[in-house]
Design an enzyme around this catalytic site. Structure first.
Site, PDB file in Angstrom:
ATOM      1  N   GLU A 165       0.808  -1.233   0.000  1.00  8.42           N
ATOM      2  CA  GLU A 165       0.000   0.000   0.000  1.00  8.42           C
ATOM      3  C   GLU A 165       0.837   1.276   0.000  1.00  8.42           C
ATOM      4  O   GLU A 165       0.658   2.160   0.837  1.00  8.42           O
ATOM      5  CB  GLU A 165      -0.980  -0.004   1.178  1.00  8.42           C
ATOM      6  CG  GLU A 165      -2.024  -1.088   1.044  1.00  8.42           C
ATOM      7  CD  GLU A 165      -3.248  -0.914   1.937  1.00  8.42           C
ATOM      8  OE1 GLU A 165      -3.284   0.034   2.734  1.00  8.42           O
ATOM      9  OE2 GLU A 165      -4.162  -1.737   1.823  1.00  8.42           O
ATOM     10  N   GLU A 366      -5.346  -8.596   0.494  1.00  2.97           N
ATOM     11  CA  GLU A 366      -6.074  -8.196   1.697  1.00  2.97           C
ATOM     12  C   GLU A 366      -7.511  -7.925   1.315  1.00  2.97           C
ATOM     13  O   GLU A 366      -7.784  -7.351   0.256  1.00  2.97           O
ATOM     14  CB  GLU A 366      -5.511  -6.914   2.334  1.00  2.97           C
ATOM     15  CG  GLU A 366      -4.239  -7.098   3.097  1.00  2.97           C
ATOM     16  CD  GLU A 366      -3.756  -5.814   3.769  1.00  2.97           C
ATOM     17  OE1 GLU A 366      -4.600  -5.001   4.207  1.00  2.97           O
ATOM     18  OE2 GLU A 366      -2.532  -5.633   3.835  1.00  2.97           O
TER      19      GLU A 366
END
Ligand code: BG6
Length: 468
Positions: A165, A366
């Site tokens: 991320e 995720e």
């Protein structure tokens, strides 16, 4: 599109689960580990810190045994950079390497495929002190760190993720707590340096591990316009470019996304690009795209009233950018206990959008539900809301596969309960419960939640049970 018949999940589909080092391991200063930006971040009174977390550093065998009971085919976890290089560069800490070799050996014992993230938010603090990602030396430090891991773990790891991320570190680093206060201009320079670091690591990866696979792991969510007003549609295009495509166009196409670049220029945030940077980036194409998905996003046109400030919000809560877009509540979606919108169909549209653009194999690294789980007196944890959440998301993943998306794995967040990025231990995500509270460490017992038995059946039947 409605399909008369669904395509099955591929044979050898990597049904897995994910974690990150700092949110699970604890042992924050054990066996030579150096401090990280997470360890020095100011403590918040109402939530725990990361010194103990889920105790995974010491309990990894027990945790992996439970993952094996669930039948997991893959475990995606991150390496703590500061365990390998306590100061970020220089001397290797052999105890750190040994630890991860042991973790991987334990996974292999149960035929669980390790998927390794090199860097998940926890920059070694010594590097931060010398400028962190503002400083180009951090690019070389990352390369050295990555190469060390490729040599030390490459025999047993086939799938590697570079940076978790990166887009959220740049856009919401203050909320997540991943670094010092920076101006936007500095943030986009840091972003550029991370892109170069990733490229250098991928180039070395090709020499050292020609048969293994590597990819980036941003947080990607399809952005919807709040209405069919053309200005809202443009706002959605803007936010898609700034939040999503910039972070994948650079590694996959070797160039900045044009709308994102126009935004950087307009705001005066454009990074300095050193000679040779873009050539390096263009040489370092990923093998696949890993991405994290929690929800879609909805935006409308900015009202240009000074209220659209990107610095607030979090990974899933959009505020806005003056003159560019403004976040808008999606009236069609329910929310989690923590205010994140739930949109399983958005997962299908996100998978299609990414695949349509890059045509690379995809893996979800995720996706999950943060909730207040409760240990009952009879020792069970009943989490039907999590089962419902995954049932719907898995169904949408299968629809996307039927649409033609090449999806080779799905690793929900998270394998075990962990400390969330900014909402503590009370926001639980795991299939496996850790018996501790926010501050009371209790006995740290590991207990499978009801959702883990449901997931076990999904894995055992390779998704067939979803249709019962
Ligand atoms: C992602 C991160 O942003 O979402 C994880 O990669 C994080 O580290 C997860 O835990 C859930 O977010 P949060 O803020 O609820 O922990």
């Amino acid at each position: 599109m409605k399909h008369e018949k669904l395509a099955p999940f591929p044979k050898d589909f990597l049904w897995g689960a994910s974690t990150s080092a700092y949110q699970t391991e604890g042992a924050w200063n054990k066996d030579g580990k150096g401090p990280t930006v997470i360890d020095v971040r100011p403590k918040k009174e109402h939530i725990t810190d990361y010194t103990v977390a889920s105790g995974h550093y010491d309990y990894y065998k027990e945790d992996i045994a439970k993952m094996a009971e669930m039948g997991l085919k893959a475990y995606r976890f991150s390496i703590s950079w500061a365990r390998i290089f306590p100061k970020g560069v220089g001397e290797v800490n052999q105890a750190g390497i040994d630890h991860y070799q042991n973790v991987i050996a334990e996974l292999k014992k149960y035929n669980i495929e390790p998927i390794v993230t090199l860097y998940h938010f926890d920059l070694p603090y010594d590097l931060e002190e010398t400028g962190g990602w503002d400083n180009r030396d951090t690019i070389d430090a990352f390369e050295q760190y990555a190469v060390t891991l490729f040599h030390a773990l490459g025999d047993s790891v086939k799938y590697w993720l570079t940076i978790n991320e990166q887009n959220m570190m740049i856009m919401h680093g203050n909320t997540i707590g991943t670094g010092k206060q920076s101006t936007e201009k500095e943030l986009y320079q840091q972003n550029h340096h991370m892109m170069v670091a990733q490229a250098k690591a991928i180039i070395r990866f090709r020499e050292i591990l020609p048969d293994a696979k590597i990819g980036p792991a941003p947080n990607i969510s399809n952005v919807y316009p709040a209405s069919s007003k053309p200005a809202d549609v443009l706002a959605a295009q803007n936010y898609n470019a700034i939040r999503n495509w910039m972070y994948l166009d650079i590694p996959c196409f070797g160039r900045y996304n044009h709308i994102a670049w126009a935004f950087l220029k307009e705001k005066g945030y454009e990074p300095e690009i050193a000679k040779g940077d873009m050539e390096l980036i263009a040489q370092a194409k990923p093998d696949f795209i890993a991405f994290n998905y929690y929800s879609s996003k909805t935006v409308e046109a900015s009202k240009n009233d000074g209220q659209d400030r990107s610095g607030n919000g979090d990974q899933e809560i959009v505020i806005g950018e003056e003159g560019v877009y403004r976040g808008k509540k999606n009236e069609h979606l329910e929310k989690t206990d923590f205010g994140w919108e739930i949109d399983p169909t958005g997962l299908r549209s996100t998978l299609n959008a990414i695949y349509d653009r890059y045509h690379l194999p995809l893996i979800i690294t995720e996706n999950g539900l943060g909730a207040y789980d409760k240990l009952e007196e009879d020792g069970t944890i009943d989490d039907p809301y999590r089962i419902e959440y995954f049932q719907k998301h898995f169904e949408q993943a299968q629809l996307a596969i039927t649409d033609g998306v090449e999806l080779f794995g799905y690793c929900p967040w998270s394998a075990i309960d962990l400390v969330s990025t900014h909402q503590g231990m009370q926001k639980r995500y795991g299939f496996i419960y850790i018996n501790r509270e926010e501050f009371d460490l209790k006995d740290m017992r590991r207990i499978r939640k009801n959702s883990s038995y449901w997931y076990e059946e999904v894995i055992r039947t390779n998704g067939e049970s979803l249709r019962k």
